[in-house]
Design an enzyme around this catalytic site. Structure first.
Site, short mmCIF file in Angstrom:
data_model
loop_
_atom_site.label_atom_id
_atom_site.label_comp_id
_atom_site.label_asym_id
_atom_site.label_seq_id
_atom_site.Cartn_x
_atom_site.Cartn_y
_atom_site.Cartn_z
N LEU A 73 0.90 -1.31 0.04
CA LEU A 73 0.10 0.00 0.13
C LEU A 73 0.91 1.31 0.20
O LEU A 73 1.90 1.17 0.51
CB LEU A 73 -1.11 0.03 1.27
CG LEU A 73 -1.84 -1.21 1.51
CD1 LEU A 73 -2.64 -1.11 2.69
CD2 LEU A 73 -2.67 -1.25 0.33
N ASP A 74 0.48 2.10 -0.73
CA ASP A 74 0.96 3.51 -0.61
C ASP A 74 0.83 4.32 0.31
O ASP A 74 -0.15 4.05 1.14
CB ASP A 74 1.25 4.07 -2.17
CG ASP A 74 -0.29 4.63 -2.58
OD1 ASP A 74 -1.29 4.56 -1.54
OD2 ASP A 74 -0.50 4.95 -3.61
N SER A 75 1.17 5.50 0.68
CA SER A 75 0.79 6.54 1.76
C SER A 75 -0.63 6.83 1.49
O SER A 75 -1.30 6.77 2.59
CB SER A 75 1.64 7.67 1.85
OG SER A 75 1.68 8.50 0.50
N ASP A 77 -3.08 5.16 0.33
CA ASP A 77 -3.90 3.67 0.83
C ASP A 77 -3.83 3.40 2.22
O ASP A 77 -4.81 3.30 2.93
CB ASP A 77 -3.26 2.45 0.05
CG ASP A 77 -3.64 2.59 -1.64
OD1 ASP A 77 -4.45 3.27 -1.93
OD2 ASP A 77 -2.65 2.08 -2.18
N ALA A 78 -2.29 3.83 2.71
CA ALA A 78 -2.49 3.76 4.29
C ALA A 78 -3.48 4.58 4.94
O ALA A 78 -4.08 4.15 6.10
CB ALA A 78 -1.09 4.07 4.83
#
Length: 118
Positions: A73-75, A77-78
């Site tokens: 997950l990218d930032s 998505d986080a």
């Protein structure tokens, strides 16, 4: 006639006061502690939230998984994961603390330490 009305007024008001005091319930302190959520319940609900994300590989999903390294997950998505956890447990996570949540276990720990979690 006026004398009769003047005499009955105090009697009537005393009768009202008596009836109010007899029907009034005594005040009691109510103490209760929230039951809280079990660690297993929190864990399963957080994992269910993550299973709802299409980008999450189900085979890599564990409590020790990192959002970026393990789950890919990218930032952004986080941030969406943290927002979904907030919605699931009806809590609000401040931005500074939300930035620190980088693993599934950190999300579980945060929710378990939050007394308002439902």
């Amino acid at each position: 006639m006026f004398r009769l009305a003047a005499r009955t007024a105090p009697v009537f008001s005393r009768a009202c006061r008596v009836s109010r005091t007899t029907t009034q319930l005594p005040l009691r302190a109510a103490y209760s502690a929230p039951a809280g959520l079990s660690k297993d319940n929190i864990e399963s609900r957080v994992l269910d939230v993550l299973k709802g994300f299409e980008k999450v590989d189900q085979s890599k999903l564990t409590t020790s998984a990192s959002f970026s390294k393990d789950l890919g997950l990218d930032s952004l998505d986080a941030v969406e994961v943290v927002m979904a956890v907030e919605e699931e447990f009806a809590i609000e996570i401040p931005d500074a603390e939300a930035d620190e949540i980088q693993t599934v276990q950190q999300a579980i720990d945060y929710v378990s330490k939050t007394p308002a979690a439902q």
